[in-house]
Design a protein around this motif. Structure first.
Motif, PDB file in Angstrom:
ATOM      1  N   THR A  61       3.716   3.667  -2.437  1.00  0.00           N
ATOM      2  CA  THR A  61       4.456   3.955  -3.651  1.00  0.00           C
ATOM      3  C   THR A  61       5.688   4.712  -3.214  1.00  0.00           C
ATOM      4  O   THR A  61       5.602   5.870  -2.815  1.00  0.00           O
TER       5      THR A  61
ATOM      6  N   ARG B 171       6.661  -1.247  -9.190  1.00  0.00           N
ATOM      7  CA  ARG B 171       5.368  -0.822  -8.642  1.00  0.00           C
ATOM      8  C   ARG B 171       4.279  -1.712  -9.212  1.00  0.00           C
ATOM      9  O   ARG B 171       4.263  -2.010 -10.415  1.00  0.00           O
TER      10      ARG B 171
ATOM     11  N   ALA C 219      -1.624   0.151  -5.204  1.00  0.00           N
ATOM     12  CA  ALA C 219      -0.476   0.812  -4.586  1.00  0.00           C
ATOM     13  C   ALA C 219       0.350  -0.212  -3.813  1.00  0.00           C
ATOM     14  O   ALA C 219      -0.086  -0.725  -2.782  1.00  0.00           O
TER      15      ALA C 219
ATOM     16  N   GLU D 190       0.809  -1.221   0.000  1.00  0.00           N
ATOM     17  CA  GLU D 190       0.000   0.000   0.000  1.00  0.00           C
ATOM     18  C   GLU D 190       0.838   1.265   0.000  1.00  0.00           C
ATOM     19  O   GLU D 190       0.390   2.318   0.435  1.00  0.00           O
TER      20      GLU D 190
END
Length: 185
Positions: A12, A33, A38, A10
């Protein structure tokens, strides 16, 4: 030498964020990513100080997890040498008693089969030094379409695959996008 996988669920994060962690070192790093949510994974070729890195993660990113991985297998893919902007990861544990068949399947059929799929740049298999999940399969892909292509699905659809897959537990499958480590967005 171990590879360190840092999972940021969760979150970035940027390469600069990872490099700023005490113990991360300045060696090779790959940042990924998740394509659909996220989450960030960082692979460090050789962290300078794993205990310092663990302590920094607990303080700065309490939800993050560092996993020491030992490489078990590394297979050049059909598209070896091409750029690999996509990174597909399967993390799993296996039911007790099913490990030997699972290991044989991965080494003899599954990993080499997926490496041979057009668009697969590299296929690797790792074992976590401790904790769960224990098994990690990582695929560097030239395009996202490689995953789900008829050739990919044929490898996944074998009788041996059908026999082994029900023994997976605690499984997570994630498609990631490579973030150049000099990119900060």
């Amino acid at each position: 030498m171990d590879t360190m996988l840092i999972k940021f669920p969760e979150e970035t994060v940027t390469a600069a964020t990872v490099r700023a962690l005490p113990g991360a070192g300045q060696g090779d790093m790959w940042l990924y990513r998740a394509a659909d949510h996220a989450e960030t994974y960082a692979l460090l070729a050789a962290p300078a100080d794993a205990p310092a890195l663990q302590a920094a993660l607990r303080e700065r990113h309490p939800g993050a997890q560092a996993v020491a991985l030992a490489q078990a297998t590394d297979v050049a893919g059909q598209a070896a040498g091409q750029p690999a902007p996509w990174f597909y990861v399967v993390e799993t544990d296996i039911k007790p008693g099913a490990e030997a068949d699972f290991d044989r399947w991965y080494e003899e059929e599954h990993l080499p089969g997926l490496a041979a799929v057009p668009g697969t740049v590299r296929a690797r298999r790792y074992l976590a030094r401790e904790g769960s999940p224990r098994y990690y399969a990582c695929y560097d892909l030239a395009s996202r379409e490689t995953f789900g292509s008829p050739a990919w699905l044929a490898v996944r659809g074998t009788d041996w695959s059908s026999r082994v897959r029900p023994n997976f537990i605690n499984t997570k499958r994630t498609m990631f996008r490579l973030v150049p480590t000099n990119q900060e967005t």
